[in-house]
Design an enzyme around this catalytic site. Structure first.
Site, PDB file in Angstrom:
ATOM      1  N   ASP A  37       0.879  -1.186   0.000  1.00  0.00           N
ATOM      2  CA  ASP A  37       0.000   0.000   0.000  1.00  0.00           C
ATOM      3  C   ASP A  37       0.907   1.223   0.000  1.00  0.00           C
ATOM      4  OD1 ASP A  37      -2.203   1.919   0.514  1.00  0.00           O
ATOM      5  OD2 ASP A  37      -3.373   0.131   0.982  1.00  0.00           O
ATOM      6  N   GLU A  93     -11.243   2.334  -6.547  1.00  0.00           N
ATOM      7  CA  GLU A  93     -11.973   2.092  -7.809  1.00  0.00           C
ATOM      8  C   GLU A  93     -11.937   3.335  -8.713  1.00  0.00           C
ATOM      9  OE1 GLU A  93     -13.180  -0.819  -8.694  1.00  0.00           O
ATOM     10  OE2 GLU A  93     -14.732  -0.454 -10.196  1.00  0.00           O
ATOM     11  N   LYS A  98      -6.005   2.388 -11.100  1.00  0.00           N
ATOM     12  CA  LYS A  98      -5.846   0.954 -11.378  1.00  0.00           C
ATOM     13  C   LYS A  98      -4.934   0.713 -12.579  1.00  0.00           C
ATOM     14  CE  LYS A  98     -10.010  -0.929  -9.296  1.00  0.00           C
ATOM     15  NZ  LYS A  98      -9.409  -1.701  -8.201  1.00  0.00           N
ATOM     16  N   SER A 120     -14.725  -3.514  -9.037  1.00  0.00           N
ATOM     17  CA  SER A 120     -16.165  -3.728  -8.900  1.00  0.00           C
ATOM     18  C   SER A 120     -16.882  -3.533 -10.228  1.00  0.00           C
ATOM     19  CB  SER A 120     -16.758  -2.736  -7.897  1.00  0.00           C
ATOM     20  OG  SER A 120     -16.297  -3.001  -6.613  1.00  0.00           O
ATOM     21  N   HIS A 141     -13.971 -10.904  -8.879  1.00  0.00           N
ATOM     22  CA  HIS A 141     -14.759 -10.058  -7.988  1.00  0.00           C
ATOM     23  C   HIS A 141     -15.033 -10.855  -6.722  1.00  0.00           C
ATOM     24  CE1 HIS A 141     -18.710  -7.671  -7.318  1.00  0.00           C
ATOM     25  NE2 HIS A 141     -17.728  -7.201  -6.625  1.00  0.00           N
ATOM     26  N   ASN A 144     -17.537  -9.521  -0.255  1.00  0.00           N
ATOM     27  CA  ASN A 144     -17.142  -8.913   1.022  1.00  0.00           C
ATOM     28  C   ASN A 144     -18.053  -9.441   2.136  1.00  0.00           C
ATOM     29  OD1 ASN A 144     -16.359  -7.217   3.099  1.00  0.00           O
ATOM     30  ND2 ASN A 144     -17.172  -5.338   2.162  1.00  0.00           N
ATOM     31  N   ASN A 191     -22.560  -6.321  -9.807  1.00  0.00           N
ATOM     32  CA  ASN A 191     -22.735  -4.893  -9.523  1.00  0.00           C
ATOM     33  C   ASN A 191     -23.589  -4.167 -10.561  1.00  0.00           C
ATOM     34  OD1 ASN A 191     -21.550  -4.919  -7.044  1.00  0.00           O
ATOM     35  ND2 ASN A 191     -19.491  -4.578  -7.855  1.00  0.00           N
TER      36      ASN A 191
HETATM   37  N1  NAD Z   1     -15.645  -2.792  -0.581  1.00  0.00           N
HETATM   38  C1  NAD Z   1     -16.220  -3.829  -1.160  1.00  0.00           C
HETATM   39  O1  NAD Z   1     -17.196  -4.403  -0.624  1.00  0.00           O
HETATM   40  C2  NAD Z   1     -15.722  -4.353  -2.472  1.00  0.00           C
HETATM   41  C3  NAD Z   1     -16.173  -5.610  -2.926  1.00  0.00           C
HETATM   42  C4  NAD Z   1     -15.649  -6.126  -4.125  1.00  0.00           C
HETATM   43  C5  NAD Z   1     -14.722  -5.383  -4.843  1.00  0.00           C
HETATM   44  N2  NAD Z   1     -14.315  -4.154  -4.378  1.00  0.00           N
HETATM   45  C6  NAD Z   1     -13.300  -3.443  -5.150  1.00  0.00           C
HETATM   46  O2  NAD Z   1     -12.039  -3.690  -4.514  1.00  0.00           O
HETATM   47  C7  NAD Z   1     -11.171  -2.567  -4.732  1.00  0.00           C
HETATM   48  C8  NAD Z   1     -10.723  -2.019  -3.383  1.00  0.00           C
HETATM   49  O3  NAD Z   1     -11.864  -1.564  -2.684  1.00  0.00           O
HETATM   50  P1  NAD Z   1     -11.848  -1.297  -1.115  1.00  0.00           P
HETATM   51  O4  NAD Z   1     -13.260  -1.264  -0.689  1.00  0.00           O
HETATM   52  O5  NAD Z   1     -10.873  -2.224  -0.474  1.00  0.00           O
HETATM   53  O6  NAD Z   1     -11.253   0.192  -1.086  1.00  0.00           O
HETATM   54  P2  NAD Z   1     -10.561   0.922   0.129  1.00  0.00           P
HETATM   55  O7  NAD Z   1     -10.762   2.378  -0.132  1.00  0.00           O
HETATM   56  O8  NAD Z   1     -10.998   0.371   1.432  1.00  0.00           O
HETATM   57  O9  NAD Z   1      -9.002   0.560  -0.054  1.00  0.00           O
HETATM   58  C9  NAD Z   1      -8.273   0.938  -1.165  1.00  0.00           C
HETATM   59  C10 NAD Z   1      -6.791   0.857  -0.782  1.00  0.00           C
HETATM   60  O10 NAD Z   1      -6.007   1.082  -1.965  1.00  0.00           O
HETATM   61  C11 NAD Z   1      -4.866   1.802  -1.575  1.00  0.00           C
HETATM   62  N3  NAD Z   1      -4.249   2.423  -2.741  1.00  0.00           N
HETATM   63  C12 NAD Z   1      -4.716   3.443  -3.502  1.00  0.00           C
HETATM   64  N4  NAD Z   1      -3.845   3.731  -4.483  1.00  0.00           N
HETATM   65  C13 NAD Z   1      -2.806   2.860  -4.335  1.00  0.00           C
HETATM   66  C14 NAD Z   1      -1.603   2.658  -5.033  1.00  0.00           C
HETATM   67  N5  NAD Z   1      -1.256   3.411  -6.079  1.00  0.00           N
HETATM   68  N6  NAD Z   1      -0.755   1.676  -4.626  1.00  0.00           N
HETATM   69  C15 NAD Z   1      -1.072   0.911  -3.542  1.00  0.00           C
HETATM   70  N7  NAD Z   1      -2.220   1.067  -2.835  1.00  0.00           N
HETATM   71  C16 NAD Z   1      -3.064   2.024  -3.232  1.00  0.00           C
HETATM   72  C17 NAD Z   1      -5.401   2.804  -0.553  1.00  0.00           C
HETATM   73  O11 NAD Z   1      -4.377   3.377   0.226  1.00  0.00           O
HETATM   74  C18 NAD Z   1      -6.368   1.923   0.234  1.00  0.00           C
HETATM   75  O12 NAD Z   1      -5.734   1.311   1.333  1.00  0.00           O
HETATM   76  C19 NAD Z   1     -11.983  -1.556  -5.540  1.00  0.00           C
HETATM   77  O13 NAD Z   1     -11.730  -1.768  -6.890  1.00  0.00           O
HETATM   78  C20 NAD Z   1     -13.418  -1.926  -5.189  1.00  0.00           C
HETATM   79  O14 NAD Z   1     -14.321  -1.470  -6.154  1.00  0.00           O
HETATM   80  C21 NAD Z   1     -14.786  -3.623  -3.205  1.00  0.00           C
END
Ligand code: NAD
Length: 288
Positions: A37, A93, A98, A120, A141, A144, A191
């Site tokens: 991270d 996201e 990404k 997502s 995907h 959660n 989604n």
């Molecule tokens: N939250 C959910 O229920 C869920 C479910 C399925 C998929 N997703 C997908 O999973 C992915 C992450 O979502 P989340 O809910 O964990 O988000 P989040 O905001 O909780 O975490 C994202 C993390 O990415 C890190 N980050 C950002 N830019 C970065 C970089 N350049 N290098 C390294 N780390 C970096 C941030 O510091 C943060 O810790 C997204 O694409 C989201 O759409 C989320």
């Protein structure tokens, strides 16, 4: 104690809600993980969350018995992923974030390394152009919490290769997951259905048709929704939900995917749901 599963070495990029879920799932199945991270502070918090989720998964009987749990390794540089057999991207996201991460990762890892995006809503093929070998990129995907829900949605992009599909099936089997494979599209299956549903539920609250508990109560009691769409939104993270809806709306034009004002207001107020302690519900008492 059984030995670590041979072969798999995971790098997870992004230690938020999903990165910590996936890391706990993998460690709990004996698969070594390096978690990457942006800062040591974020990683320290992520490590605490992973430990908490591992305990939760163990208490709920969701992990195989008798596995050695590898020690979590963390790093702030993507070079930490160089030796991985699979890299799972779970960053914010935002398409530009990404594609940048995936481009950098694919330049570092060995050819043949499986690249997974846990996006997502962003079509896999949109990100495939940024990686060195588009055939190695596949969408997974994870749900959660990833260690509680066995089913995952796997997205085969138009350029995803057969070897990547075989590799992803092998990894998911090692992690005790069951998968259903879909073709590429904004929001895929889950989604495309779930996010506009949550947005509609939030709009009903916004318009004063019913309060939060009543909307969730009706969807739970009458339609069998497990937790109600608004409690689900709080679990997802309202910031992530808004980002995902924006991705969906921009690519489909579906007016039902344009984030409603109530969601936008909550995010502007820093009320992201469970992870910030408040969203549609109050979680002040529910701390990890
Ligand atoms: N939250 C959910 O229920 C869920 C479910 C399925 C998929 N997703 C997908 O999973 C992915 C992450 O979502 P989340 O809910 O964990 O988000 P989040 O905001 O909780 O975490 C994202 C993390 O990415 C890190 N980050 C950002 N830019 C970065 C970089 N350049 N290098 C390294 N780390 C970096 C941030 O510091 C943060 O810790 C997204 O694409 C989201 O759409 C989320």
């Amino acid at each position: 104690m059984s030995p670590r599963l041979p072969g798999h070495r995971l790098a997870v990029v992004g230690g938020g809600v999903m990165g910590t879920n996936i890391t706990a799932l993998a460690l709990g199945h004996g698969v070594p993980v390096v978690l990457v991270d942006v800062s040591e502070e974020v990683l320290a918090e992520a490590a605490r969350t992973v430990a908490f989720k591992l305990r939760h998964a163990q208490l709920m009987g969701r992990l195989p018995a008798g596995r050695d749990v590898p020690k979590l390794v963390t790093g702030v540089s993507l070079t930490a992923a160089a030796d991985a057999t699979t890299v799972i991207e779970a960053v914010t996201e935002l398409p530009e974030t990404k594609t940048k991460v995936l481009a950098e990762v694919s330049a570092i890892v060995r050819p043949g390394t499986l690249l997974i995006s846990n996006t997502s809503c962003i079509p896999i093929d949109e990100m495939a152009s940024s990686v060195a070998r588009p055939e190695e990129l596949v969408g997974v995907h994870f749900m959660n919490p990833a260690y509680m829900i066995e089913m995952v949605e796997v997205i085969r992009g138009p350029r995803t290769g057969a070897a990547a599909m075989t590799a992803v099936t092998g990894l998911l089997t090692a992690l005790g997951r069951t998968c259903l494979v879909v073709n590429d599209a904004p929001g895929f299956v889950i989604n495309r259905v779930l996010h506009p549903l949550i947005n509609s539920a939030a709009r009903l609250v916004q318009d004063g048709v019913a309060p939060v508990e009543v909307v969730d109560g009706l969807l739970e009691g009458c339609l069998g929704h497990a937790t109600g769409p608004l409690r689900t939104a709080d679990l997802i993270g309202l910031d992530n939900l808004v980002d995902s809806l924006n991705v969906l709306h921009a690519r489909t034009g579906d007016p039902g995917a344009r984030p409603c004002d109530l969601l936008l207001d909550l995010v502007r107020a820093g009320k992201f749901g469970r992870k910030s302690g408040q969203g549609f519900y109050d979680y002040a008492e529910v701390t990890s």
